[in-house]
Scaffold this active site. Structure first.
Site, PDB file in Angstrom:
ATOM      1  N   LYS A   1     -18.130  -6.840   7.755  1.00 42.58           N
ATOM      2  CA  LYS A   1     -16.859  -7.544   7.935  1.00 42.58           C
ATOM      3  C   LYS A   1     -16.394  -7.480   9.375  1.00 42.58           C
ATOM      4  O   LYS A   1     -16.595  -6.476  10.055  1.00 42.58           O
ATOM      5  CB  LYS A   1     -15.780  -6.890   7.043  1.00 42.58           C
ATOM      6  CG  LYS A   1     -15.569  -7.599   5.723  1.00 42.58           C
ATOM      7  CD  LYS A   1     -14.280  -7.079   5.104  1.00 42.58           C
ATOM      8  CE  LYS A   1     -14.048  -7.584   3.702  1.00 42.58           C
ATOM      9  NZ  LYS A   1     -12.875  -6.946   3.097  1.00 42.58           N
TER      10      LYS A   1
ATOM     11  N   SER B   1      -3.071  -7.827   2.632  1.00 41.25           N
ATOM     12  CA  SER B   1      -3.393  -7.749   4.067  1.00 41.25           C
ATOM     13  C   SER B   1      -3.887  -9.101   4.548  1.00 41.25           C
ATOM     14  O   SER B   1      -3.563  -9.542   5.651  1.00 41.25           O
ATOM     15  CB  SER B   1      -4.478  -6.701   4.315  1.00 41.25           C
ATOM     16  OG  SER B   1      -4.052  -5.439   3.884  1.00 41.25           O
TER      17      SER B   1
ATOM     18  N   HIS C   1       0.843  -1.206   0.000  1.00 37.12           N
ATOM     19  CA  HIS C   1       0.000   0.000   0.000  1.00 37.12           C
ATOM     20  C   HIS C   1       0.879   1.257   0.000  1.00 37.12           C
ATOM     21  O   HIS C   1       0.620   2.208  -0.739  1.00 37.12           O
ATOM     22  CB  HIS C   1      -0.875   0.052   1.263  1.00 37.12           C
ATOM     23  CG  HIS C   1      -1.951  -0.983   1.341  1.00 37.12           C
ATOM     24  ND1 HIS C   1      -2.122  -1.800   2.430  1.00 37.12           N
ATOM     25  CD2 HIS C   1      -2.936  -1.332   0.464  1.00 37.12           C
ATOM     26  CE1 HIS C   1      -3.163  -2.598   2.242  1.00 37.12           C
ATOM     27  NE2 HIS C   1      -3.667  -2.345   1.045  1.00 37.12           N
TER      28      HIS C   1
ATOM     29  N   ARG D   1      -1.924  -6.013  -8.437  1.00 38.19           N
ATOM     30  CA  ARG D   1      -0.700  -6.798  -8.259  1.00 38.19           C
ATOM     31  C   ARG D   1      -0.515  -7.824  -9.363  1.00 38.19           C
ATOM     32  O   ARG D   1       0.586  -8.044  -9.841  1.00 38.19           O
ATOM     33  CB  ARG D   1      -0.736  -7.519  -6.904  1.00 38.19           C
ATOM     34  CG  ARG D   1      -0.604  -6.594  -5.732  1.00 38.19           C
ATOM     35  CD  ARG D   1      -1.117  -7.240  -4.492  1.00 38.19           C
ATOM     36  NE  ARG D   1      -2.540  -7.548  -4.636  1.00 38.19           N
ATOM     37  CZ  ARG D   1      -3.337  -7.891  -3.645  1.00 38.19           C
ATOM     38  NH1 ARG D   1      -2.856  -8.003  -2.435  1.00 38.19           N
ATOM     39  NH2 ARG D   1      -4.614  -8.137  -3.841  1.00 38.19           N
TER      40      ARG D   1
HETATM   41  O1  PNS Z   1      -9.075  -3.092   0.206  1.00 33.55           O
HETATM   42  P1  PNS Z   1     -10.317  -3.632  -0.429  1.00 33.55           P
HETATM   43  O2  PNS Z   1     -11.128  -4.402   0.584  1.00 33.55           O
HETATM   44  O3  PNS Z   1     -10.011  -4.432  -1.673  1.00 33.55           O
HETATM   45  O4  PNS Z   1     -11.208  -2.364  -0.910  1.00 33.55           O
HETATM   46  C1  PNS Z   1     -12.441  -2.540  -1.553  1.00 33.55           C
HETATM   47  C2  PNS Z   1     -13.195  -1.198  -1.689  1.00 33.55           C
HETATM   48  C3  PNS Z   1     -13.300  -0.495  -0.344  1.00 33.55           C
HETATM   49  C4  PNS Z   1     -12.467  -0.301  -2.653  1.00 33.55           C
HETATM   50  C5  PNS Z   1     -14.615  -1.518  -2.255  1.00 33.55           C
HETATM   51  O5  PNS Z   1     -15.199  -2.545  -1.510  1.00 33.55           O
HETATM   52  C6  PNS Z   1     -15.541  -0.307  -2.237  1.00 33.55           C
HETATM   53  O6  PNS Z   1     -15.357   0.641  -2.963  1.00 33.55           O
HETATM   54  N1  PNS Z   1     -16.578  -0.345  -1.361  1.00 33.55           N
HETATM   55  C7  PNS Z   1     -17.518   0.749  -1.177  1.00 33.55           C
HETATM   56  C8  PNS Z   1     -18.920   0.375  -1.655  1.00 33.55           C
HETATM   57  C9  PNS Z   1     -19.063   0.621  -3.151  1.00 33.55           C
HETATM   58  O7  PNS Z   1     -18.861   1.699  -3.650  1.00 33.55           O
HETATM   59  N2  PNS Z   1     -19.430  -0.464  -3.866  1.00 33.55           N
HETATM   60  C10 PNS Z   1     -19.591  -0.437  -5.297  1.00 33.55           C
HETATM   61  C11 PNS Z   1     -18.265  -0.777  -5.985  1.00 33.55           C
HETATM   62  S1  PNS Z   1     -18.422  -0.850  -7.713  1.00 33.55           S
END
Ligand code: PNS
Length: 165
Positions: free
Chosen positions: A41, A132, A17, A94
């Site tokens: 979660k 993570s 990150h 990645r």
């Molecule tokens: O670190 P992560 O868990 O891969 O991050 C995922 C994240 C937070 C980027 C994604 O889950 C997100 O944007 N969630 C917010 C809800 C949202 O906007 N959902 C529609 C996505 S198209």
């Protein structure tokens, strides 16, 4: 003013990150690292703990030209990005396996908010396998994570695990 959101769970922040944040700093005037508050979660670290660790580890980055701040958000990412007047959302990719899911999200986000660009960035190869999820798994099973996360995160993980035992 080019402002990007770097969203994620950051549970915990890894060196991968940080690598993305440093690279993003070359492209944007400001990066807001935004932690998703996700009631569904069960995280290892609380939002407050993750924000505090991030704030600590980005101190060095902030000493350069780059302006990085930490925030959290609920709900749709694009709504949050608009509320912050961001031009872009940064996501680290990645491997090809990340790409499919990231592309789906990126296209959905673009449909919801065409004014915000999604920027995919690649971390250094050294971190191409670091996540993570794996860091937590390896650590909880007694493996070493030195070099994969900042030393502060390793310390906090040890403390947390000791308290849980
Ligand atoms: O670190 P992560 O868990 O891969 O991050 C995922 C994240 C937070 C980027 C994604 O889950 C997100 O944007 N969630 C917010 C809800 C949202 O906007 N959902 C529609 C996505 S198209």
């Amino acid at each position: 003013m080019r402002r990007a959101i770097y969203p994620g769970s950051f549970d915990p922040v890894t060196n991968g990150h940080l690598d993305i944040i440093e690279r993003g700093c070359k492209l944007f005037d400001e990066i807001i690292i935004s932690i998703l508050i996700n009631p569904e979660k069960q995280p290892f670290f609380t939002i407050e703990e993750r924000m505090e660790m991030l704030a600590e580890v980005i101190k060095e980055i902030n000493q350069g030209d780059c302006n990085v701040r930490i925030d959290s958000f609920r709900g749709l990412l694009v709504h949050y990005a608009v509320s912050q007047h961001a031009n872009a959302i940064v996501r680290g990719i990645r491997a090809i396996s990340d790409y499919e899911y990231e592309l789906q999200m990126a296209l959905m986000n673009r449909r919801l908010e065409p004014g915000i660009e999604i920027v995919f960035m690649m971390p250094a190869e050294t971190y191409s396998y670091v996540s993570s999820r794996l860091v937590k798994e390896v650590f909880q099973l007694g493996g070493t994570i030195t070099g994969l996360v900042p030393p502060l995160v390793e310390t906090r993980m040890k403390e947390k695990l000791d308290r849980q035992r």
